[in-house]
Motif scaffolding. Structure first.
Motif, PDB file in Angstrom:
ATOM      1  N   ILE A 155       0.858  -1.182   0.000  1.00  0.00           N
ATOM      2  CA  ILE A 155       0.000   0.000   0.000  1.00  0.00           C
ATOM      3  C   ILE A 155       0.897   1.235   0.000  1.00  0.00           C
ATOM      4  N   ARG A 156       0.585   2.182  -0.875  1.00  0.00           N
ATOM      5  CA  ARG A 156       1.328   3.443  -0.923  1.00  0.00           C
ATOM      6  C   ARG A 156       0.353   4.597  -1.035  1.00  0.00           C
ATOM      7  N   MET A 157       0.569   5.619  -0.226  1.00  0.00           N
ATOM      8  CA  MET A 157      -0.302   6.782  -0.291  1.00  0.00           C
ATOM      9  C   MET A 157       0.326   7.859  -1.163  1.00  0.00           C
ATOM     10  N   LYS A 158      -0.493   8.538  -1.942  1.00  0.00           N
ATOM     11  CA  LYS A 158       0.003   9.627  -2.769  1.00  0.00           C
ATOM     12  C   LYS A 158      -1.126  10.601  -3.065  1.00  0.00           C
ATOM     13  N   ASN A 159      -0.770  11.692  -3.718  1.00  0.00           N
ATOM     14  CA  ASN A 159      -1.725  12.728  -4.073  1.00  0.00           C
ATOM     15  C   ASN A 159      -2.040  12.631  -5.558  1.00  0.00           C
ATOM     16  N   LEU A 160      -3.308  12.574  -5.885  1.00  0.00           N
ATOM     17  CA  LEU A 160      -3.736  12.498  -7.278  1.00  0.00           C
ATOM     18  C   LEU A 160      -4.671  13.664  -7.567  1.00  0.00           C
ATOM     19  N   LEU A 161      -4.148  14.683  -8.240  1.00  0.00           N
ATOM     20  CA  LEU A 161      -4.942  15.850  -8.618  1.00  0.00           C
ATOM     21  C   LEU A 161      -5.640  16.465  -7.401  1.00  0.00           C
ATOM     22  N   GLY A 162      -4.896  16.567  -6.307  1.00  0.00           N
ATOM     23  CA  GLY A 162      -5.439  17.192  -5.113  1.00  0.00           C
ATOM     24  C   GLY A 162      -6.228  16.265  -4.215  1.00  0.00           C
ATOM     25  N   THR A 163      -6.343  15.006  -4.578  1.00  0.00           N
ATOM     26  CA  THR A 163      -7.071  14.021  -3.775  1.00  0.00           C
ATOM     27  C   THR A 163      -6.100  12.990  -3.230  1.00  0.00           C
ATOM     28  N   GLU A 164      -6.202  12.708  -1.947  1.00  0.00           N
ATOM     29  CA  GLU A 164      -5.344  11.680  -1.371  1.00  0.00           C
ATOM     30  C   GLU A 164      -5.878  10.301  -1.739  1.00  0.00           C
ATOM     31  N   VAL A 165      -4.993   9.471  -2.253  1.00  0.00           N
ATOM     32  CA  VAL A 165      -5.392   8.138  -2.697  1.00  0.00           C
ATOM     33  C   VAL A 165      -4.401   7.109  -2.181  1.00  0.00           C
ATOM     34  N   TYR A 166      -4.883   5.878  -2.095  1.00  0.00           N
ATOM     35  CA  TYR A 166      -4.009   4.746  -1.822  1.00  0.00           C
ATOM     36  C   TYR A 166      -3.737   4.025  -3.143  1.00  0.00           C
ATOM     37  N   GLU A 167      -2.468   3.736  -3.387  1.00  0.00           N
ATOM     38  CA  GLU A 167      -2.121   2.861  -4.509  1.00  0.00           C
ATOM     39  C   GLU A 167      -1.917   1.463  -3.935  1.00  0.00           C
TER      40      GLU A 167
END
Length: 230
Positions: free
Chosen positions: A75-87
């Protein structure tokens, strides 16, 4: 005398055979020296925007993710277009999940990819087309598909490739890179995959070039000895 005749003849024919390839080696090597590697990689055309992730109590707990998506390996957390998402990775498969609601976001649609491209692209062109790629072109090598390809209307014919599963910028391709790839093919003599730097054809050419140099050295010393005797 007889040996000098055959060495001279062999040297001549080896030179004719290896000369063309040696020219390609020099031309491709010159291109690699003149054009900086960061330009070839397209670093001046697109960058990956990064935003600092701050602690938040609204994020979905990892334990809930494992319940909703069994078989998670990372699991990796990142920012996608201003939204926090889990990869999330489940074996070889990767998906994006909203960090707050747990909603699955991937595969990303065309509009999301255009927004990602606008955020990453720093060139002067405008988007002229967005393509769903299911068969990787030569310039992508062995990268897995499907991918989104965003084409730009500018002299360098830039194309940005994005993963629909992770939203990552997978590759930057432009004319200087394509010329590099073309010359690299001749440089390593791999005319199919353009990746194998230890192929049979390259080894054969290298050995032939060594024979050319050795025969030339033999003829040089032979001519010196002949002059001394004269």
């Amino acid at each position: 005398m007889q040996s000098a005749f055959w060495v001279r003849r062999a040297h001549k024919w080896i030179g004719l055979v290896i000369g063309v390839q040696a020219l390609f080696w020099m031309i491709s090597g010159l291109y690699m020296v003149v054009v900086p590697l960061e330009v070839i990689h397209g670093d001046h055309l697109a960058h990956v925007p990064t935003e600092r992730l701050l602690p938040s109590a609204k994020r979905m707990a990892a334990s809930h993710l494992h319940e909703a998506y069994p078989g998670i390996t990372s699991i990796r957390m990142k920012n996608l277009l201003g939204t926090e998402v889990y990869e999330i990775k489940q074996g070889q498969q990767a998906i994006l999940v909203d960090a707050t609601s747990g909603e699955k976001l991937s595969p990303l649609d065309r509009d999301k990819i255009i927004a990602l491209a606008d955020a990453a692209y720093v060139g002067e062109g405008s988007i002229k087309g967005v393509e769903w790629v299911t068969k990787a072109p030569q310039e992508l090598g062995s990268r897995p598909v499907p991918l989104w390809a965003v084409h730009y209307d500018e002299p360098g014919l830039t194309t940005l490739y994005f993963s629909p599963h992770t939203g990552d910028l997978v590759a930057r391709r432009h004319e200087l890179w394509r010329w590099f790839d073309f010359l690299w093919m001749f440089h390593i003599m791999d005319y199919e995959e353009r990746e194998d730097v230890n192929n049979t054809l390259l080894r054969t050419a290298s050995i032939t070039g060594l024979l050319f140099a050795l025969s030339g050295a033999w003829l040089l010393f032979y001519s010196f000895n002949r002059r001394k005797k004269a």
